[in-house]
Write an enzyme that holds these catalytic residues in place. Structure first.
Site, PDB file in Angstrom:
ATOM      1  N   HIS A  93      -1.820   3.045  -5.695  1.00 28.36           N
ATOM      2  CA  HIS A  93      -2.576   2.119  -5.389  1.00 28.36           C
ATOM      3  C   HIS A  93      -2.653   0.883  -6.501  1.00 28.36           C
ATOM      4  CE1 HIS A  93      -4.280   1.512  -1.348  1.00 28.36           C
ATOM      5  NE2 HIS A  93      -4.603   0.310  -1.918  1.00 28.36           N
TER       6      HIS A  93
ATOM      7  N   HIS B 189      -4.006  -8.862   2.340  1.00 27.66           N
ATOM      8  CA  HIS B 189      -5.415  -8.928   2.635  1.00 27.66           C
ATOM      9  C   HIS B 189      -6.019  -9.420   3.732  1.00 27.66           C
ATOM     10  CE1 HIS B 189      -6.386  -7.897  -2.008  1.00 27.66           C
ATOM     11  NE2 HIS B 189      -5.762  -6.748  -1.093  1.00 27.66           N
TER      12      HIS B 189
ATOM     13  N   ARG C  61      -0.731  -2.352  -7.066  1.00 23.69           N
ATOM     14  CA  ARG C  61      -1.285  -3.615  -6.207  1.00 23.69           C
ATOM     15  C   ARG C  61      -2.021  -4.183  -7.298  1.00 23.69           C
ATOM     16  NH1 ARG C  61      -0.818  -4.341  -1.172  1.00 23.69           N
ATOM     17  NH2 ARG C  61      -3.105  -4.742  -0.628  1.00 23.69           N
TER      18      ARG C  61
ATOM     19  N   TYR D 155      -1.189 -16.665  13.292  1.00 23.55           N
ATOM     20  CA  TYR D 155       0.019 -17.280  13.209  1.00 23.55           C
ATOM     21  C   TYR D 155       0.667 -17.406  11.622  1.00 23.55           C
ATOM     22  CZ  TYR D 155      -2.508 -21.558  11.733  1.00 23.55           C
ATOM     23  OH  TYR D 155      -3.322 -22.180  11.089  1.00 23.55           O
TER      24      TYR D 155
ATOM     25  N   LYS E 189      -2.416  -2.334   7.732  1.00 22.75           N
ATOM     26  CA  LYS E 189      -3.991  -2.286   7.888  1.00 22.75           C
ATOM     27  C   LYS E 189      -4.777  -3.086   8.724  1.00 22.75           C
ATOM     28  CE  LYS E 189      -8.097  -1.505   4.944  1.00 22.75           C
ATOM     29  NZ  LYS E 189      -8.797  -1.377   3.611  1.00 22.75           N
TER      30      LYS E 189
ATOM     31  N   ARG F  75       0.855  -1.215  -0.064  1.00 26.30           N
ATOM     32  CA  ARG F  75      -0.025  -0.050   0.083  1.00 26.30           C
ATOM     33  C   ARG F  75       0.784   1.317  -0.006  1.00 26.30           C
ATOM     34  NH1 ARG F  75      -2.385  -3.897   3.233  1.00 26.30           N
ATOM     35  NH2 ARG F  75      -4.531  -4.234   2.819  1.00 26.30           N
TER      36      ARG F  75
END
Length: 404
Positions: A330, A356, A333, A366, A267, A240
Site C-alpha cells: 500500500h 479516493h 500509494r 459521471y 472499493k 491498491r
C-alpha cells in the site's frame, strides 16, 4: 347442530353454503369443494369473523374446542382475532434471530460491495457475532449483550476489528428497523464504549534518495518474473494491492496505454481509469508472452485461473530487506500521493487517480474520467521522475504542466 355425517355428506353447490352448528360456529362449503370452519361473534358492538381451520384437518370436535377457547377470551373482554394476531407476531419475533436478519441484510447489500469487502463482512460476523448472538431474537438483544460480544473481540487486542464489527451490527439493526423487524438500534447505545481508533498509516518511503534505492532493489529482485513485473509496475500505477493482483488482460489496452478497472473491483464501486506511462506499457509488453494467453496479468504460481497471492508483493519486499515498518504494498500509494502533492500537481487530479471517495454522489456518478488529460501527463511525468531517481539523479521536483 352439525354431525360428522352431515359434514362428510355436504356437497358443494353453485354458491358458497353455510352449515351452522352452535355458538356462532359454522362450516363454509365453497363451490370448489373446500370446507372451512368459521366463528361469528360480536366484540365492542361489532360483528366479526375468524377462521378456525379447514375440515377434515380440523374435526368437528376440534372446531368446537377452538370456538370455546375464543368464547372464553370474549368473556374476558379480549378480541380473539386480535389475540391471534399478537400470538403470530410473538411467534414471528422468535424466528427473527439476529443471524437471520443479518444474512438478509447481507444478501440485499452484497451486490453493491466489492467481492473482498463482502467476504470480509460475512466472515467477521460469522466469527465474532453469530456464535454469541446469532440465535437470539433480534428484538430481545440488549446493549450489554452486544457489548459483551464486542468486548471479546477487543480482548484479543483487535480494537479496530471490534469497532468495525460494532458498525456492522449497527447497520443490521437499522435494516431491521426499516423492515419492521426491530424497534431500536442498540448499537447506537454503545457509542463511546470502545477506545478511540488509532490513526493507521501504511509504511511508505517518501525520501527521493531512498525511493531510488528501492527501485534499484526491485530491478535486482531474484524471485519469479511475474512477481518482478508486479513490483516494477506497482510504483508506476499506485493502485491498491488487491486491484493490482486482480488485473486482467481484458482490462488493458496497450495501444491506448490505458487500464480500465471495472466498478465491481473497485472499493468505491466506480469504474477507474489508470493511464499507463511508456514505462508501464513496456513492462506489460515484456510480460505478455508469458501470461498474455491467460486471464490474469499476474497469475498464481499454482494455477493460471487465479490471481497471484495477496502476499506476493509484500513477501518480495521482505526478501529485499524492507520491514513492515519501512514499506508495504500500500506504501506505493502514499509515496505517489506525498510527492505529487509536493511537486504541485492538481490535488483533485491526484485524488481522482488514487480513486479516493467522491463526497458528492452526483459528481461521482459521471466523473470517473475527470481530469483525465492532466492525469495522463501526470502519470508519464511521475514515471520519468522515478527513472531519474533510480539512476541516482538528484532532480528538481517536477512541476505541474498547464493547459490540456
Amino acid at each position: 347442530m352439525l354431525t360428522d355425517a352431515a359434514i362428510r355428506n355436504a356437497k358443494p353447490g353453485p354458491k358458497t353454503q353455510k352449515l351452522f352448528d352452535s355458538g356462532g360456529l359454522y362450516l363454509e362449503v365453497a363451490p370448489a369443494g373446500g370446507k372451512w370452519w368459521r366463528l361469528k361473534y360480536r366484540h365492542t358492538g361489532k360483528e366479526k369473523r375468524i377462521s378456525l381451520g379447514v375440515y377434515p384437518t380440523v374435526s368437528l370436535k376440534d372446531a368446537r374446542e377452538r370456538r370455546d377457547d375464543a368464547r372464553k377470551l370474549l368473556a374476558q373482554g379480549v378480541d380473539p382475532s386480535k389475540a391471534r394476531q399478537e400470538q403470530k407476531a410473538e411467534a414471528t419475533a422468535e424466528t427473527l434471530t439476529f443471524e437471520k436478519v443479518a444474512r438478509d441484510w447481507y444478501e440485499r447489500f452484497k451486490p453493491k460491495w466489492s467481492a473482498s469487502h463482502a467476504l470480509d463482512i460475512i466472515q467477521r460476523l460469522e466469527k465474532n457475532i453469530f456464535p454469541q448472538l446469532g440465535s437470539h431474537p433480534i428484538r430481545e438483544i440488549t446493549a450489554p449483550e452486544l457489548l459483551a460480544a464486542i468486548r471479546l473481540i477487543e480482548g484479543r487486542g483487535a480494537v479496530e476489528s471490534a469497532r468495525r464489527v460494532l458498525q456492522m451490527c449497527g447497520q443490521v439493526f437499522r435494516y431491521a428497523i426499516a423492515t419492521g423487524q426491530a424497534s431500536h438500534d442498540i448499537a447506537s447505545d454503545l457509542r463511546g464504549s470502545l477506545p478511540p481508533a488509532r490513526e493507521r498509516h501504511h509504511a511508505s518511503i517518501t525520501d527521493p534518495k531512498a525511493i531510488g534505492e528501492l527501485l534499484r532493489a526491485i530491478d535486482g529482485y531474484r524471485g519469479s518474473f511475474v512477481a518482478l513485473c508486479a513490483l516494477r509496475l506497482a510504483p508506476l500505477v499506485f493502485v491498491r494491492p488487491g486491484e493490482l493482483r486482480h488485473v486482467e488482460w481484458s482490462e488493458i489496452d496497450l495501444d491506448k496505454a490505458e487500464w480500465r478497472i471495472p466498478a465491481e473491483k473497485m472499493k468505491m464501486r466506480e469504474q477507474h481509469i489508470v493511464p499507463l506511462s511508456r514505462q508501464a506499457v513496456a513492462i506489460l509488453w515484456e510480460l505478455h508472452p508469458l501470461t498474455g494467453s491467460g486471464k490474469y496479468v499476474f497469475p498464481s504460481v499454482r494455477t493460471s485461473t487465479r490471481p497471484m497471492s495477496e502476499n506476493t508483493v509484500l513477501a518480495a519486499l521482505r526478501r529485499m530487506g524492507y520491514t513492515k515498518d519501512e514499506m508495504t504494498g500500500h506504501g506505493f500509494r502514499s509515496m505517489a500521493s506525498t510527492l505529487l502533492n509536493e511537486m504541485g500537481w492538481n490535488r483533485d487530479a491526484i485524488e481522482r487517480q488514487l480513486a479516493h471517495a467522491e463526497r458528492n454522489a452526483v459528481r461521482a456518478a459521471y466523473n470517473f474520467a475527470e481530469f483525465l488529460p492532466e492525469r495522463r501527463r501526470m502519470m508519464q511525468a511521475w514515471a520519468d521522475y522515478l527513472d531519474n531517481l533510480k539512476e541516482g539523479t538528484d532532480t528538481i521536483p517536477l512541476r505541474r504542466a498547464t493547459g490540456d
